[in-house]
Design an enzyme around this catalytic site. Structure first.
Site, PDB file in Angstrom:
ATOM      1  N   CYS A   1       2.701  15.275  -6.381  1.00  6.48           N
ATOM      2  CA  CYS A   1       1.731  16.322  -6.699  1.00  6.48           C
ATOM      3  C   CYS A   1       0.607  15.724  -7.554  1.00  6.48           C
ATOM      4  CB  CYS A   1       2.409  17.464  -7.454  1.00  6.48           C
ATOM      5  SG  CYS A   1       1.223  18.646  -8.123  1.00  6.48           S
TER       6      CYS A   1
ATOM      7  N   CYS B   1       0.809  17.849 -11.294  1.00  6.81           N
ATOM      8  CA  CYS B   1       1.900  17.690 -12.270  1.00  6.81           C
ATOM      9  C   CYS B   1       2.660  16.371 -12.087  1.00  6.81           C
ATOM     10  CB  CYS B   1       2.880  18.860 -12.186  1.00  6.81           C
ATOM     11  SG  CYS B   1       3.888  18.871 -10.700  1.00  6.81           S
TER      12      CYS B   1
ATOM     13  N   SER C   1      -5.972  -7.990  10.031  1.00  9.53           N
ATOM     14  CA  SER C   1      -7.324  -8.568  10.012  1.00  9.53           C
ATOM     15  C   SER C   1      -7.568  -9.302   8.691  1.00  9.53           C
ATOM     16  CB  SER C   1      -8.372  -7.466  10.193  1.00  9.53           C
ATOM     17  OG  SER C   1      -8.302  -6.553   9.110  1.00  9.53           O
TER      18      SER C   1
ATOM     19  N   CYS D   1       4.704  23.212  -9.799  1.00  6.99           N
ATOM     20  CA  CYS D   1       3.764  23.379 -10.913  1.00  6.99           C
ATOM     21  C   CYS D   1       2.958  24.682 -10.791  1.00  6.99           C
ATOM     22  CB  CYS D   1       2.843  22.170 -11.046  1.00  6.99           C
ATOM     23  SG  CYS D   1       1.622  21.964  -9.762  1.00  6.99           S
TER      24      CYS D   1
ATOM     25  N   HIS E   1       0.820  -1.214   0.000  1.00  3.48           N
ATOM     26  CA  HIS E   1       0.000   0.000   0.000  1.00  3.48           C
ATOM     27  C   HIS E   1       0.854   1.265   0.000  1.00  3.48           C
ATOM     28  CE1 HIS E   1      -3.436  -2.597   1.886  1.00  3.48           C
ATOM     29  NE2 HIS E   1      -3.243  -2.855   0.612  1.00  3.48           N
TER      30      HIS E   1
END
Ligand code: CNA
Length: 297
Positions: free
Chosen positions: A151, A154, A219, A178, A143
């Site tokens: 970002c 961009c 879990s 950006c 994950h």
């Protein structure tokens, strides 16, 4: 709908049978001693003792979601919701951001498996990067992690440490590169996002090679990581180390060691001859399930 029914039927038809040669605690220890390609699946439970709450325990993060403007706790990790309300995530992110946090004994146990040449791969669902801090390199961060951030406008990638100040001050970090001054999102995988390529690059070969599976502190409710356990060949022993028995995987694991991940792995390290203390007292709970007597986390 049809696809969903198909998956449910396949799961029902193919429920794993426990192996006759791995039923007791001692047999589980022997399997770990002999195995050379252990596939370790870890979750938030192994970082709880480091001070990072998990999701689904009583005092876990989901129980604290009432503080935020959410209809559903899972919205916190929903990309569409994040795009519209990044401030909600950044109000919360400091709770799981791993600042000044050291790995647990359990992380070090996995690192020791690697040092002993026994670790095929650690598939972690955790985003705290504590595996790396413990020295585990045969690692898939399924994950993602806080190590990098990107970002959303961009795509510019920066080290996660560059948004540490905003995480601490609960403000939304913005891109300095950006023109749109886009929102920066940590490179953790939100619901509806793809898992990183390293997961897909490794998982099929690892499933065909592993000789033992350890699932620790999870879990096992989040797919596709939870599916790894169902896809392991039937003759490969599977051992669960967790604070609780997992009802939806009842009779799936050959042996369950119920207790804090640190104490269970301390006991295993002792029995494997890696530590001079760490022995714990166990209660035989029901067939194939053992529980720590004094479970101080
Ligand atoms: P979860 O669903 O919260 O489950 C955690 C499991 O660990 C539960 O079954 C607990 O009983 C068990 N547990 C709790 N404490 C201990 C302990 N001390 N020893 C052994 N077991 C314990 O979390 P999962 O990891 O299964 O769910 C996957 C989510 C959680 C991923 O998407 C993660 O990114 C996310 N998450 C990660 C972190 C982290 O990086 N530290 C923290 C919180 C959530």
């Amino acid at each position: 709908m049809f696809q969903c029914m198909k998956i449910c039927v396949e799961r029902f038809v193919h429920s794993r049978q426990r192996l006759p040669f791995v039923q007791t605690f001692d047999e589980a220890v022997e399997i770990i001693r002999k195995s050379q390609k252990i596939l370790v699946v870890t979750g938030a439970g192994i970082s709880v003792s480091c001070g990072i709450p998990d999701f689904r325990s009583n005092k876990g993060i989901y129980s604290q979601m009432g503080e935020y403007e959410l209809d559903d706790p899972s919205d916190m990790f929903d990309l569409r919701f994040f795009r519209q309300n990044p401030h909600v995530f950044y109000q919360f992110a400091h709770k799981i951001y791993p600042k000044n946090i050291a790995p647990s004994f359990c992380h070090k146990f996995v690192a020791r498996l690697e040092k002993e040449g026994k670790l095929l791969r650690n598939y972690t669902q955790n985003i705290d990067n504590l595996e790396e801090a413990a020295g585990i390199s045969r690692l898939v961060q399924c994950h993602g992690s806080f190590k990098w951030a990107r970002c959303l406008e961009c795509g510019f990638i920066i080290p996660g440490s560059e948004i540490e100040a905003e995480i601490e001050s609960k403000t939304v970090p913005r891109c300095s590169k950006c023109v749109d001054v886009g929102v920066i999102k940590p490179e953790i995988v939100f619901f509806s996002e793809q898992l990183p390529p390293i997961f897909h690059d490794n998982v099929n070969l690892d499933l065909s090679q592993t000789d033992c599976v350890l699932a620790i502190g999870s879990s096992l409710k989040v797919a596709p990581v939870s599916e790894i356990l169902r896809l392991v060949p039937d003759n490969v022993p599977q051992i669960l180390i967790n604070l609780e028995h997992l009802q939806h995987l009842d009779r799936h694991f050959d042996v369950e060691l119920i207790g804090s991940a640190d104490l269970v792995t301390a006991d295993l390290s002792y029995r494997l001859g890696w530590e001079i203390d760490g022995a714990q007292e166990w209660t035989f709970y029901e067939p194939n399930i053992y529980q720590l007597k004094n479970n101080f986390i």
